[in-house]
Design a protein around this motif. Structure first.
Motif, mmCIF file in Angstrom:
data_model
loop_
_atom_site.group_PDB
_atom_site.id
_atom_site.type_symbol
_atom_site.label_atom_id
_atom_site.label_comp_id
_atom_site.label_asym_id
_atom_site.label_seq_id
_atom_site.Cartn_x
_atom_site.Cartn_y
_atom_site.Cartn_z
ATOM 1 N N MET A 1 -22.415 14.655 -6.585
ATOM 2 C CA MET A 1 -21.361 14.096 -5.739
ATOM 3 C C MET A 1 -20.104 14.954 -5.846
ATOM 4 N N LYS A 2 -19.404 15.132 -4.732
ATOM 5 C CA LYS A 2 -18.131 15.842 -4.784
ATOM 6 C C LYS A 2 -17.142 15.215 -3.811
ATOM 7 N N ILE A 3 -15.874 15.400 -4.105
ATOM 8 C CA ILE A 3 -14.800 14.896 -3.250
ATOM 9 C C ILE A 3 -14.703 15.794 -2.024
ATOM 10 N N THR A 4 -14.726 15.182 -0.842
ATOM 11 C CA THR A 4 -14.667 15.956 0.400
ATOM 12 C C THR A 4 -13.362 15.778 1.164
ATOM 13 N N GLY A 5 -12.606 14.758 0.856
ATOM 14 C CA GLY A 5 -11.360 14.542 1.580
ATOM 15 C C GLY A 5 -10.481 13.506 0.917
ATOM 16 N N ILE A 6 -9.188 13.642 1.125
ATOM 17 C CA ILE A 6 -8.203 12.665 0.637
ATOM 18 C C ILE A 6 -7.377 12.214 1.832
ATOM 19 N N GLU A 7 -7.295 10.912 1.991
ATOM 20 C CA GLU A 7 -6.610 10.315 3.135
ATOM 21 C C GLU A 7 -5.509 9.390 2.615
ATOM 22 N N ILE A 8 -4.333 9.489 3.198
ATOM 23 C CA ILE A 8 -3.213 8.629 2.806
ATOM 24 C C ILE A 8 -2.715 7.901 4.042
ATOM 25 N N LYS A 9 -2.648 6.581 3.954
ATOM 26 C CA LYS A 9 -2.126 5.772 5.051
ATOM 27 C C LYS A 9 -0.993 4.892 4.533
ATOM 28 N N GLN A 10 0.023 4.759 5.360
ATOM 29 C CA GLN A 10 1.185 3.956 4.986
ATOM 30 C C GLN A 10 1.327 2.772 5.933
ATOM 31 N N TYR A 11 1.715 1.634 5.364
ATOM 32 C CA TYR A 11 1.815 0.383 6.102
ATOM 33 C C TYR A 11 3.166 -0.264 5.799
ATOM 34 N N LEU A 12 3.659 -1.061 6.745
ATOM 35 C CA LEU A 12 4.964 -1.685 6.572
ATOM 36 C C LEU A 12 4.923 -3.113 7.099
ATOM 37 N N LEU A 13 5.184 -4.066 6.194
ATOM 38 C CA LEU A 13 5.197 -5.478 6.547
ATOM 39 C C LEU A 13 6.639 -5.967 6.679
ATOM 40 N N PRO A 14 7.080 -6.462 7.844
ATOM 41 C CA PRO A 14 8.415 -7.052 7.958
ATOM 42 C C PRO A 14 8.495 -8.336 7.128
ATOM 43 N N LEU A 15 9.618 -8.544 6.483
ATOM 44 C CA LEU A 15 9.820 -9.745 5.666
ATOM 45 C C LEU A 15 10.913 -10.593 6.293
ATOM 46 N N ASN A 16 10.509 -11.689 6.885
ATOM 47 C CA ASN A 16 11.466 -12.606 7.501
ATOM 48 C C ASN A 16 11.031 -14.036 7.178
ATOM 49 N N PRO A 17 11.748 -14.724 6.284
ATOM 50 C CA PRO A 17 13.013 -14.339 5.667
ATOM 51 C C PRO A 17 12.827 -13.248 4.614
ATOM 52 N N PRO A 18 13.912 -12.533 4.297
ATOM 53 C CA PRO A 18 13.817 -11.441 3.322
ATOM 54 C C PRO A 18 13.573 -11.955 1.909
ATOM 55 N N PHE A 19 13.089 -11.034 1.062
ATOM 56 C CA PHE A 19 12.884 -11.319 -0.350
ATOM 57 C C PHE A 19 14.111 -10.810 -1.109
ATOM 58 N N LYS A 20 14.766 -11.697 -1.824
ATOM 59 C CA LYS A 20 15.990 -11.348 -2.549
ATOM 60 C C LYS A 20 15.642 -11.056 -4.008
ATOM 61 N N ALA A 21 15.222 -9.833 -4.270
ATOM 62 C CA ALA A 21 14.807 -9.438 -5.616
ATOM 63 C C ALA A 21 15.996 -9.478 -6.572
ATOM 64 N N ALA A 22 15.773 -10.005 -7.755
ATOM 65 C CA ALA A 22 16.854 -10.143 -8.743
ATOM 66 C C ALA A 22 17.467 -8.798 -9.100
ATOM 67 N N TRP A 23 16.660 -7.747 -9.122
ATOM 68 C CA TRP A 23 17.109 -6.436 -9.563
ATOM 69 C C TRP A 23 17.704 -5.589 -8.443
ATOM 70 N N ASP A 24 17.781 -6.142 -7.212
ATOM 71 C CA ASP A 24 18.232 -5.372 -6.056
ATOM 72 C C ASP A 24 19.248 -6.199 -5.267
ATOM 73 N N PRO A 25 20.510 -5.737 -5.158
ATOM 74 C CA PRO A 25 21.516 -6.532 -4.447
ATOM 75 C C PRO A 25 21.262 -6.624 -2.943
ATOM 76 N N ILE A 64 -10.287 18.412 -3.880
ATOM 77 C CA ILE A 64 -11.383 18.551 -2.923
ATOM 78 C C ILE A 64 -12.409 19.553 -3.444
ATOM 79 N N GLY A 65 -13.675 19.148 -3.380
ATOM 80 C CA GLY A 65 -14.765 19.962 -3.908
ATOM 81 C C GLY A 65 -15.100 19.668 -5.356
ATOM 82 N N GLN A 66 -14.303 18.809 -6.010
ATOM 83 C CA GLN A 66 -14.499 18.485 -7.421
ATOM 84 C C GLN A 66 -15.405 17.266 -7.592
ATOM 85 N N ASP A 67 -16.015 17.182 -8.749
ATOM 86 C CA ASP A 67 -16.811 16.019 -9.136
ATOM 87 C C ASP A 67 -15.848 14.867 -9.457
ATOM 88 N N PRO A 68 -15.951 13.725 -8.774
ATOM 89 C CA PRO A 68 -15.017 12.625 -9.060
ATOM 90 C C PRO A 68 -15.112 12.104 -10.485
#
Length: 383
Positions: A1-25, A64-68
């Motif tokens: 077995m070898k690695i043939t590709g790396i895929e990165i996907k980004q997702y964004l969830l709207p937060l309504n109402p917002p989350f008021k994290a204690a560590w973030d003003p 890529i091409g390496q043994d996982p």
């Protein structure tokens, strides 16, 4: 077995109402998730998440091409990337997921299989009134939780202690209570003073009176010696290490016995490969390993597999503070939302790999970016 590709996907969830994290003003109005997919020539794909994967771009060819299954080699490369550019540890999680799928085993069994479940503590994230926190704590009891964690971040720490007092009065001995002082690290814009040793000692002594199970991050994360002094002066357990990125930080903390509970997160600081070594080190010295898990549901799953595989600690962190921080928000890219069972345990999935079941409809709805690198320099990106 070898690695043939790396895929990165980004997702964004709207937060309504917002989350008021204690560590973030700033109230959080969106929740970003990055997923890394590792593809192989045998049609098996590993999945990982928990950090932004900044720093991997331009270095995909090193995998890529390496043994996982050459996981120690891959972890060293990721560590090198971490030193120069950024944290890419979710790639390590994806490779462990891949190895589990290839062998037909859940990851926790590959790691040691000590148990398949741990009691989860409800890890809260908001600053609310003492009355509201006590009411939410009672709901935790009804749901089956045996422990919870309260975040500090009032301007006056006396107001934080009042919250603990209200919760203890409401729940009695039905819940163990942990406290997170959030003094270990800062957001980029935070220039306020952190606690010194005397302040940390005064707070710890007050919390001892309330039978608090552990006090987390009462001092900056690099003050190894001062944490050891604090630990020697109080009976309450001292926890920390969630954002210490390097294994040698934990070597030094172990040497001076800074902590009772060590909390490196596999998604943020070392992946499963490196954090397992830290867990073995600190547990060999008599401390507990109980990882930080506050990334997303996939990061939580990865930490769960390592914890049930090797940990001696009776509790695992479960990010949960509804309605603002719910299973649905935390696990929005997953079809199956993680939750404790009726006895308060978080149970590791028995399916091969990490047990991630992605919600394809949610992925289509919230995807904002897509990047792929494969064999023969095949590359594409969409936004």
């Amino acid at each position: 077995m070898k690695i043939t590709g790396i895929e990165i996907k980004q997702y964004l969830l709207p937060l309504n109402p917002p989350f008021k994290a204690a560590w973030d003003p700033e109230p959080r109005k969106k929740f970003a998730t990055t997923i890394v997919y590792v593809h192989t020539d045998e049609g098996i794909t590993g999945v990982g998440s928990g950090d932004l994967m900044m720093g991997l771009e331009g270095h995909e060819h090193l995998f890529i091409g390496q043994d996982p299954f050459a996981i120690e080699r891959h972890a060293q490369v990721i560590e090198n990337i971490d030193f120069h550019y950024g944290r890419c540890w979710p790639l390590d999680l994806a490779i462990w997921d891949l190895m589990g799928k290839a062998t037909g085993q859940p990851v926790y069994k590959l790691l040691g299989g000590k148990t398949n479940k741990l009691l989860a503590y409800a890890s809260t994230g908001e600053i609310v009134t003492p009355e509201e926190r006590a009411e939410r704590a009672l709901r935790f009891v009804d749901q089956g939780f045996k422990a919870m964690k309260i975040r500090f971040h009032h301007k006056d720490v006396k107001d934080d202690i009042k919250v603990v007092e209200a919760v203890r009065k409401a729940v009695g001995d039905k819940l163990e209570i942990m406290v997170d002082a959030n003094q270990g690290w800062k957001m980029p814009w935070d220039v306020e003073r952190t606690w010194d040793l005397k302040m940390a000692l005064q707070v710890a002594q007050e919390l001892e009176k309330l039978n608090v199970f552990w006090l987390e991050e009462p001092l900056p994360s690099h003050q190894f010696g001062l944490m050891a002094k604090l630990r020697d002066k109080v009976d309450i357990r001292i926890a920390g290490g969630e954002m210490n990125r390097n294994w040698y930080d934990f070597r030094e903390m172990d040497k001076v016995q800074s902590l009772d509970v060590y909390q490196p997160d596999v998604a943020l600081a070392g992946g499963i490969t490196k954090v397992k070594k830290i867990a073995d080190l600190v547990q060999g010295s008599g401390a507990w390993f109980s990882p930080h898990t506050w990334t997303n549901g996939i990061g939580l799953l990865a930490n769960l597999h390592l914890a049930v595989g090797v940990s001696n600690c009776p509790y695992l962190e479960f990010p949960y503070d509804p309605p603002a921080w719910s299973n649905e928000r935390r696990d929005y890219v997953q079809k199956e939302k993680l939750m404790i069972d009726s006895e308060g345990y978080l149970v590791a999935p028995e399916m091969p790999g990490l047990g991630i079941v992605l919600d394809e409809e949610a992925l289509k709805k919230y995807e904002i970016n897509h990047f792929y690198v494969g064999e023969s320099n095949k590359t594409y990106q969409t936004t």
